[in-house]
Design a protein around this motif. Structure first.
Motif, PDB file in Angstrom:
ATOM      1  N   SER A  28       0.802  -1.213   0.000  1.00 17.34           N
ATOM      2  CA  SER A  28       0.000   0.000   0.000  1.00 17.34           C
ATOM      3  C   SER A  28       0.834   1.261   0.000  1.00 17.34           C
ATOM      4  CB  SER A  28      -0.920   0.013   1.241  1.00 17.34           C
ATOM      5  OG  SER A  28      -0.143  -0.007   2.417  1.00 17.34           O
ATOM      6  N   THR A  44      -0.797   3.009  -4.125  1.00 14.17           N
ATOM      7  CA  THR A  44      -2.226   2.906  -3.849  1.00 14.17           C
ATOM      8  C   THR A  44      -2.865   4.288  -3.894  1.00 14.17           C
ATOM      9  OG1 THR A  44      -1.920   0.965  -2.441  1.00 14.17           O
ATOM     10  CG2 THR A  44      -3.956   2.214  -2.139  1.00 14.17           C
ATOM     11  N   LYS A  46      -6.370   6.312  -3.113  1.00 15.56           N
ATOM     12  CA  LYS A  46      -7.641   6.228  -2.402  1.00 15.56           C
ATOM     13  C   LYS A  46      -8.632   7.213  -3.017  1.00 15.56           C
ATOM     14  CE  LYS A  46      -5.529   4.916   2.012  1.00 15.56           C
ATOM     15  NZ  LYS A  46      -5.368   5.301   3.441  1.00 15.56           N
ATOM     16  N   GLY A  48     -12.204   8.979  -2.706  1.00 17.09           N
ATOM     17  CA  GLY A  48     -13.271   9.286  -1.765  1.00 17.09           C
ATOM     18  C   GLY A  48     -14.498   9.798  -2.497  1.00 17.09           C
ATOM     19  N   GLU A  64     -11.449   3.639 -10.919  1.00 16.08           N
ATOM     20  CA  GLU A  64     -10.934   2.385 -10.361  1.00 16.08           C
ATOM     21  C   GLU A  64     -10.534   1.428 -11.476  1.00 16.08           C
ATOM     22  OE1 GLU A  64     -12.401  -0.963  -7.141  1.00 16.08           O
ATOM     23  OE2 GLU A  64     -13.730  -0.463  -8.820  1.00 16.08           O
ATOM     24  N   GLU A  75      -8.167   2.022  -3.644  1.00 16.57           N
ATOM     25  CA  GLU A  75      -9.040   1.816  -2.494  1.00 16.57           C
ATOM     26  C   GLU A  75     -10.214   2.779  -2.601  1.00 16.57           C
ATOM     27  OE1 GLU A  75      -7.013   2.154   1.219  1.00 16.57           O
ATOM     28  OE2 GLU A  75      -5.555   0.569   0.743  1.00 16.57           O
ATOM     29  N   GLN A  77     -13.147   4.751  -0.767  1.00 14.29           N
ATOM     30  CA  GLN A  77     -13.531   5.245   0.550  1.00 14.29           C
ATOM     31  C   GLN A  77     -14.849   5.994   0.423  1.00 14.29           C
ATOM     32  OE1 GLN A  77     -11.771   4.944   3.656  1.00 14.29           O
ATOM     33  NE2 GLN A  77     -13.761   5.668   4.372  1.00 14.29           N
ATOM     34  N   VAL A  94      -7.761  10.903   1.808  1.00 14.86           N
ATOM     35  CA  VAL A  94      -8.106  10.331   0.497  1.00 14.86           C
ATOM     36  C   VAL A  94      -7.282  11.090  -0.536  1.00 14.86           C
ATOM     37  CG1 VAL A  94     -10.431   9.646   1.163  1.00 14.86           C
ATOM     38  CG2 VAL A  94     -10.085  11.857   0.067  1.00 14.86           C
ATOM     39  N   ASP A  95      -6.975  10.436  -1.634  1.00 11.78           N
ATOM     40  CA  ASP A  95      -6.127  11.044  -2.665  1.00 11.78           C
ATOM     41  C   ASP A  95      -6.913  11.796  -3.722  1.00 11.78           C
ATOM     42  OD1 ASP A  95      -3.557   9.962  -1.734  1.00 11.78           O
ATOM     43  OD2 ASP A  95      -4.447   8.029  -2.260  1.00 11.78           O
TER      44      ASP A  95
END
Length: 307
Positions: A28, A44, A46, A48, A64, A75, A77, A94-95
């Motif tokens: 990760s 990884t 993320k 959101g 994704e 990921e 979120q 979150v990214d």
């Protein structure tokens, strides 16, 4: 060597990295180095998003799919309000927020958190907040609402309390049109609003709800926008991919990919319809595959092909 990104082209560039990504799914850490050496994950990312806001739901699953095929781990979120999502984005929890409304609807959040947020690109340029009524309604304008307060039981049916649309309705629409004495904005959730809309339209009753475009409900229900002669809901705006500060530096190839996604009305409408309605919950990956197959030209991204 540069190339236009499409489903087939992306599969060709990501074929070698996808297997490595799956093998390294427990890793990760770290951003991409621009090449992703053998046995290394590109990192990884993320995403959101708020599941009940289906523009973000649809584009989250689109990203994704594309980021995974490009060699990243993703990921998902989920959050329930815009405020916590902007906070998480600014803090780096979150990214990326994959469908933000920063120009008008979420302008207040950008004023508060904008220094710690990076605009990675706009993918759609004709978003609009609305108040809507059934097509059979006599009301044509927001200015008509006071004359129908009794029929509407003094209620404007809204969505989540923290939504930008809720803020605009409370702070702009209601005072601009003098609705404060006759109307209450009832907030709950997007799902709750849609349930009330269905109940009213099935019974051919009057109702006024807060809506927006693009949104699948505009075609799924017999509704139309009320005119807004005072411009209380603002002008049309673009939908953006927002990253946490430094996103493009840490994930340069991902940023290039994301920046190149540009959707018109037809492409966006079909994406949301496939994810939300045609395939539904639990089949989002299948929906994205089907949509990309039908819309291979929806991407303008230039990536460096791996040799």
């Amino acid at each position: 060597m540069n190339k236009r990104l499409s489903r087939k082209a992306l599969a060709a560039t990501a074929a070698s990295t996808l297997a490595l990504t799956l093998a390294a799914c427990g890793d990760s850490g770290g951003g991409d180095s621009g090449s992703g050496g053998e046995g290394e994950s590109k990192g990884t990312i993320k995403l959101g998003f708020i599941p009940s806001w289906t523009d973000g739901l649809s584009t989250a699953y689109l990203l994704e799919d594309q980021l995974t095929k490009a060699g990243y781990e993703v990921e998902m979120q989920t959050l329930t309000e815009a405020g916590p999502l902007y906070t998480a984005l600014a803090k780096g929890d979150v990214d990326m927020y994959p469908s933000a409304w920063p120009e008008v609807t979420h302008a207040a959040y950008m004023e508060e958190y904008g220094e710690d947020i990076e605009d990675v690109g706009a993918y759609y340029d004709n978003a609009k907040l609305t108040l809507a009524v059934p097509k059979y309604s006599k009301m044509q304008s927001i200015a008509d609402l006071p004359k129908h307060a009794k029929e509407l039981d003094g209620k404007i049916i809204g969505i989540e309390p923290g939504a930008g649309l809720t803020k605009a309705t409370k702070e702009s629409v209601i005072p601009e049109y003098g609705l404060g004495q006759d109307f209450e904005l009832v907030t709950s959730s997007t799902t709750g609003m849609l349930a009330e809309l269905k109940k009213a339209t099935d019974a051919k009753e009057e109702i006024v709800v807060t809506l927006w475009r693009p949104f699948w409900a505009n075609s799924a229900f017999p509704v139309r926008d009320l005119k807004d002669p005072k411009g209380a809901l603002g002008e049309s705006e673009a939908l953006h991919f927002l990253g946490t500060k430094g996103f493009s530096d840490e994930y340069s190839e991902a940023a290039d990919l994301i920046e190149g996604i540009k959707l018109d009305d037809e492409e966006y409408g079909s994406l949301e319809d496939m994810v939300v309605n045609e395939y539904g919950e639990g089949k989002e990956a299948e929906a994205i595959d089907a949509w990309i197959e039908e819309n291979p030209e929806a991407f303008e991204t230039e990536l460096t092909e791996k040799q």
